[in-house]
Write a protein that holds these residues in place. Structure first.
Motif, PDB file in Angstrom:
ATOM      1  N   ILE A  84       7.021  47.978  12.523  1.00 52.11           N
ATOM      2  CA  ILE A  84       7.294  47.579  13.909  1.00 52.11           C
ATOM      3  C   ILE A  84       8.627  48.152  14.372  1.00 52.11           C
ATOM      4  CG2 ILE A  84       7.807  45.597  15.393  1.00 52.11           C
ATOM      5  CD1 ILE A  84       5.778  44.002  13.758  1.00 52.11           C
ATOM      6  N   ALA A  85       9.624  48.125  13.492  1.00 52.85           N
ATOM      7  CA  ALA A  85      10.942  48.663  13.850  1.00 52.85           C
ATOM      8  C   ALA A  85      10.873  50.151  14.147  1.00 52.85           C
ATOM      9  CB  ALA A  85      11.927  48.385  12.718  1.00 52.85           C
ATOM     10  N   LEU A  86      10.122  50.894  13.361  1.00 51.84           N
ATOM     11  CA  LEU A  86      10.010  52.337  13.589  1.00 51.84           C
ATOM     12  C   LEU A  86       9.275  52.637  14.890  1.00 51.84           C
ATOM     13  CD1 LEU A  86       9.244  53.656   9.991  1.00 51.84           C
ATOM     14  CD2 LEU A  86      11.363  53.865  11.272  1.00 51.84           C
ATOM     15  N   VAL A  87       8.222  51.894  15.179  1.00 50.82           N
ATOM     16  CA  VAL A  87       7.480  52.120  16.424  1.00 50.82           C
ATOM     17  C   VAL A  87       8.344  51.787  17.634  1.00 50.82           C
ATOM     18  CG1 VAL A  87       5.487  51.394  17.780  1.00 50.82           C
ATOM     19  CG2 VAL A  87       5.237  51.782  15.332  1.00 50.82           C
ATOM     20  N   LEU A  88       9.026  50.643  17.578  1.00 48.90           N
ATOM     21  CA  LEU A  88       9.927  50.279  18.668  1.00 48.90           C
ATOM     22  C   LEU A  88      11.053  51.299  18.834  1.00 48.90           C
ATOM     23  CD1 LEU A  88      10.345  46.411  18.265  1.00 48.90           C
ATOM     24  CD2 LEU A  88       9.185  47.612  20.115  1.00 48.90           C
ATOM     25  N   GLY A  89      11.569  51.785  17.702  1.00 51.18           N
ATOM     26  CA  GLY A  89      12.637  52.776  17.776  1.00 51.18           C
ATOM     27  C   GLY A  89      12.184  54.073  18.406  1.00 51.18           C
ATOM     28  N   LEU A  90      10.961  54.517  18.080  1.00 54.08           N
ATOM     29  CA  LEU A  90      10.445  55.752  18.673  1.00 54.08           C
ATOM     30  C   LEU A  90      10.261  55.609  20.179  1.00 54.08           C
ATOM     31  CD1 LEU A  90       9.326  58.595  18.360  1.00 54.08           C
ATOM     32  CD2 LEU A  90       7.081  57.588  17.838  1.00 54.08           C
ATOM     33  N   LEU A  91       9.688  54.502  20.613  1.00 59.65           N
ATOM     34  CA  LEU A  91       9.528  54.269  22.056  1.00 59.65           C
ATOM     35  C   LEU A  91      10.884  54.157  22.748  1.00 59.65           C
ATOM     36  CD1 LEU A  91       6.594  51.680  22.024  1.00 59.65           C
ATOM     37  CD2 LEU A  91       6.468  54.128  22.511  1.00 59.65           C
ATOM     38  N   SER A  92      11.840  53.546  22.064  1.00 54.19           N
ATOM     39  CA  SER A  92      13.172  53.388  22.648  1.00 54.19           C
ATOM     40  C   SER A  92      13.879  54.725  22.801  1.00 54.19           C
ATOM     41  CB  SER A  92      14.017  52.450  21.788  1.00 54.19           C
ATOM     42  OG  SER A  92      13.395  51.191  21.642  1.00 54.19           O
ATOM     43  N   VAL A  93      13.686  55.621  21.834  1.00 55.31           N
ATOM     44  CA  VAL A  93      14.298  56.952  21.936  1.00 55.31           C
ATOM     45  C   VAL A  93      13.756  57.690  23.159  1.00 55.31           C
ATOM     46  CG1 VAL A  93      14.410  59.217  20.837  1.00 55.31           C
ATOM     47  CG2 VAL A  93      14.840  57.173  19.490  1.00 55.31           C
ATOM     48  N   ILE A  94      12.462  57.587  23.393  1.00 51.89           N
ATOM     49  CA  ILE A  94      11.869  58.257  24.551  1.00 51.89           C
ATOM     50  C   ILE A  94      12.398  57.668  25.848  1.00 51.89           C
ATOM     51  CG2 ILE A  94       9.695  58.756  25.727  1.00 51.89           C
ATOM     52  CD1 ILE A  94       8.327  58.694  22.989  1.00 51.89           C
ATOM     53  N   LEU A  95      12.441  56.334  25.925  1.00 50.75           N
ATOM     54  CA  LEU A  95      12.933  55.692  27.141  1.00 50.75           C
ATOM     55  C   LEU A  95      14.419  55.967  27.367  1.00 50.75           C
ATOM     56  CD1 LEU A  95      11.170  52.205  27.045  1.00 50.75           C
ATOM     57  CD2 LEU A  95      10.684  54.115  28.571  1.00 50.75           C
ATOM     58  N   ALA A  96      15.198  55.915  26.291  1.00 54.27           N
ATOM     59  CA  ALA A  96      16.631  56.151  26.436  1.00 54.27           C
ATOM     60  C   ALA A  96      16.916  57.570  26.908  1.00 54.27           C
ATOM     61  CB  ALA A  96      17.342  55.882  25.116  1.00 54.27           C
TER      62      ALA A  96
END
Length: 220
Positions: A84-96
């Motif tokens: 879950i942390a990796l998936v959230l991190g990947l989406l966060s990188v795109i949004l950021a």
């Protein structure tokens, strides 16, 4: 907040996400030690996916866990939290990346960029919390088994993967906090200004026209 500080928060989050990935792939979440022996002949390492053994000759053998359902509950939970942390991190990188002030995507306004950066920061914080919970829970079980005098299995100590996870979680939480504070509303702020019209304009004195009775008396 300046663009440089926002970019620093993004780089911290990106590094935290990469360290989370490295922590998950690391073989040594816990490792065996032989403090009472002068010569260590075998090293044992274990992570969320497999257990490995390496001899003094340098030959390393790893065996993956055969059944997920046969594992302990905390290992299954740590697996889920890390994924879950990796998936959230990947989406966060795109949004950021979309919310950075130094990037331009179409006609995105500053208000929209601020909201995107705020969302990415919150997701990074959640990702860091998931990593911290996973590695801390795993470390607590390792310490508990090591200090338990009635534990009959092989005892382990904390491995490198756990320290990578703690570093990743800390960076993600700190970087996410920086991104959250970079949100600023670009709505125009109206200031109530009161003007004294009578004081700012010159006063004019108007005299009333004389009445007919006054005119008649003046002629008499």
């Amino acid at each position: 907040m300046s663009t440089g500080i926002q970019l620093l928060g993004f780089l911290m989050c990106l590094l935290g996400w990469l360290l989370s990935f490295m922590s998950l792939l690391n073989d040594s979440w816990k490792s065996s030690t032989f403090a009472d022996q002068l010569i260590t002949s075998v090293w044992y390492d274990q992570n969320l996916w497999q257990s490995c053994a390496e001899g003094s000759t340098g030959v390393r053998n790893c065996k993956q866990f055969e059944s997920m359902l046969s594992l302990s509950g905390y290992i299954q939970a740590c697996r889920a939290l890390m994924i879950i942390a990796l998936v959230l991190g990947l989406l966060s990188v795109i949004l950021a990346t979309m919310g950075l002030k130094c990037t331009k995507l179409g006609s995105t306004s500053e208000e929209s960029k601020g909201k995107i950066s705020l969302t990415a920061g919150v997701m990074f914080i959640l990702s860091g919390v998931c990593v911290m919970v996973a590695v801390s829970w795993y470390a607590a079980r390792v310490v508990q088994e090591f200090n338990d005098p009635f534990y009959g299995g092989q005892k382990y100590e904390l491995g490198v993967g756990l320290y990578l996870g703690w570093a990743a979680g800390s960076l993600a939480i700190l970087g996410g906090g920086i991104l959250c504070t970079s949100f600023k509303s670009s709505a125009p702020q109206t200031r109530a200004q009161s003007y004294n019209y009578s004081a700012s304009q010159p006063q004019k004195i108007y005299k009333s026209a004389p009445s007919e009775n006054t005119l008649s008396k003046a002629y008499v």
